[in-house]
Scaffold this active site. Structure first.
Site, PDB file in Angstrom:
ATOM      1  N   ARG A  74      54.131  47.645  52.413  1.00 37.77           N
ATOM      2  CA  ARG A  74      52.755  48.098  52.203  1.00 37.77           C
ATOM      3  C   ARG A  74      52.601  49.516  52.737  1.00 37.77           C
ATOM      4  NH1 ARG A  74      52.603  42.880  54.345  1.00 37.77           N
ATOM      5  NH2 ARG A  74      51.704  41.291  52.958  1.00 37.77           N
ATOM      6  N   ARG A  87      55.046  48.873  45.349  1.00 42.85           N
ATOM      7  CA  ARG A  87      55.330  47.536  45.886  1.00 42.85           C
ATOM      8  C   ARG A  87      55.486  46.543  44.733  1.00 42.85           C
ATOM      9  NH1 ARG A  87      54.928  44.282  50.509  1.00 42.85           N
ATOM     10  NH2 ARG A  87      53.606  42.435  50.369  1.00 42.85           N
ATOM     11  N   HIS A 117      55.203  37.565  52.195  1.00 41.40           N
ATOM     12  CA  HIS A 117      54.081  36.723  51.791  1.00 41.40           C
ATOM     13  C   HIS A 117      54.225  35.319  52.379  1.00 41.40           C
ATOM     14  CE1 HIS A 117      53.310  39.355  47.998  1.00 41.40           C
ATOM     15  NE2 HIS A 117      52.581  39.762  49.018  1.00 41.40           N
ATOM     16  N   LYS A 172      51.081  42.397  57.687  1.00 34.64           N
ATOM     17  CA  LYS A 172      49.704  41.936  57.567  1.00 34.64           C
ATOM     18  C   LYS A 172      49.494  40.675  58.388  1.00 34.64           C
ATOM     19  CE  LYS A 172      46.334  41.260  53.862  1.00 34.64           C
ATOM     20  NZ  LYS A 172      46.176  41.191  52.376  1.00 34.64           N
ATOM     21  N   HIS A 182      50.580  51.067  46.232  1.00 36.85           N
ATOM     22  CA  HIS A 182      50.732  49.637  46.000  1.00 36.85           C
ATOM     23  C   HIS A 182      51.482  49.354  44.706  1.00 36.85           C
ATOM     24  CE1 HIS A 182      49.678  45.747  47.610  1.00 36.85           C
ATOM     25  NE2 HIS A 182      49.314  45.324  46.425  1.00 36.85           N
ATOM     26  N   TYR A 213      52.715  39.817  42.016  1.00 37.77           N
ATOM     27  CA  TYR A 213      53.332  41.132  42.084  1.00 37.77           C
ATOM     28  C   TYR A 213      54.386  41.349  41.002  1.00 37.77           C
ATOM     29  CZ  TYR A 213      51.096  42.182  46.521  1.00 37.77           C
ATOM     30  OH  TYR A 213      50.164  42.453  47.492  1.00 37.77           O
TER      31      TYR A 213
END
Length: 328
Positions: A165, A265, A288, A188, A262, A297
């Site tokens: 990220r 990514r 994730h 995250k 992004h 994604y």
């Protein structure tokens, strides 16, 4: 006693920036950051959303604690009419979290159904994923004979090589870069994970590091002004998100593309999948918690589907049955 929230990076309080800022918003942001480990960028975005929502309600002569469900729906409809779907999702998330927190802390007494306010379906804007050839062209655009070009090449190589990220890239410290091409980062939700990258990214990072101190000095900063790996040649010593986004957009425009940090990514995940990587592996590399999040994604192209059909469907020319199914 009300707590005062200090804005990330600026050091200024909400009361200094806006006298009528509700101190309870500050309490909400502090609780959210402490309990869930949200990044400064996310907290800043929340703060801007709360400010806009509060200002809109005040024009109607209402306080956010006495807003009706119809008020919130009208506000979100206005956002829907004038902003993108991603902005609508972000503002809706902010409002729902605010009222859930306020209800838990007995600040408002709204029915639990309010937590589902305006949760209507809407089309998710698809991220445009460049092809591997386009990505290679993008990586070669920076002028690596300049300090800025070296930094840009290193950033782009690392983004594409790891799928990190933007906030994770910007938070890398100088001491984290080691010879084994492995980074231990805090992602995250304050979840730690290992990130690996290849020789190309390692090469350009090494080239950039030789110029890093000179870049700081040229910009009028001390060589110890920041410990972040990537530095800026502007008023901030550390490389900022708006600079990263602007850099990628500028290079992408030269290829007639519209890309964001992004989007790289997404490209990382999509190209891994096209190369035969398992979904579980992609999930691990992206950091994730849920596999379903990783599938978002991955952008499948019609060419990929045709190739799969050609190889695996019995009615196609490229089909070769497994030995266990063949006769004789």
């Amino acid at each position: 006693m009300k707590m005062t929230y200090v804005l990330p990076q600026t050091g200024r309080t909400e009361n200094e920036e806006q006298e009528d800022w509700d101190g309870r918003f500050g309490d909400f942001l502090i609780d959210l950051q402490t309990q869930e480990g949200l990044t400064d960028l996310t907290i800043r975005q929340l703060q801007l959303h709360l400010r806009a929502y509060d200002a809109w309600l005040k024009e109607l002569g209402r306080c956010w604690t006495s807003a009706r469900r119809e008020d919130i729906q009208e506000y979100l409809q206005q956002v829907r009419d004038h902003r993108s779907a991603s902005t609508l999702r972000s503002k809706l998330w902010s409002i729902r979290r605010l009222y859930a927190w306020a209800r838990e802390n007995s600040i408002v007494t709204v029915p639990s159904c309010w937590m589902m306010v305006a949760r209507r379906t809407y089309e998710r804007k698809r991220t445009v994923v460049p092809s591997s050839h386009q990505l290679q062209q993008l990586l070669e655009l920076p002028d690596t004979s300049t300090d800025k070009g070296l930094r840009d090449r290193a950033v782009l190589e690392l983004l594409y090589a790891t799928g990190m990220r933007a906030t994770e890239i910007l938070s890398i410290k100088l001491h984290q870069v080691v010879k084994d091409r492995c980074l231990r980062i805090m992602g995250k939700g304050q979840v730690e994970r290992l990130v690996v990258y290849g020789e190309d990214a390692a090469y350009w990072i090494a080239q950039y590091k030789e110029k890093r101190q000179m870049m700081l000095l040229k910009a009028g900063h001390s060589v110890v002004a920041t410990q972040q790996l990537f530095v800026s040649m502007g008023k901030h010593a550390a490389y900022q998100y708006f600079e990263l986004r602007r850099m990628i957009r500028a290079y992408a425009q030269r290829l007639n593309l519209k890309l964001t940090p992004h989007a790289l990514r997404h490209a990382f995940a999509t190209h891994l999948y096209q190369g035969g990587a398992a979904l579980r592996t992609i999930q691990l590399l992206l950091g994730h918690a849920q596999l379903t999040t990783s599938t978002i994604y991955i952008s499948r192209r019609i060419e990929d589907s045709k190739k799969m059909m050609h190889i695996h469907h019995p009615r196609e020319d490229g089909y070769k049955p497994y030995r266990r199914w063949s006769s004789g």
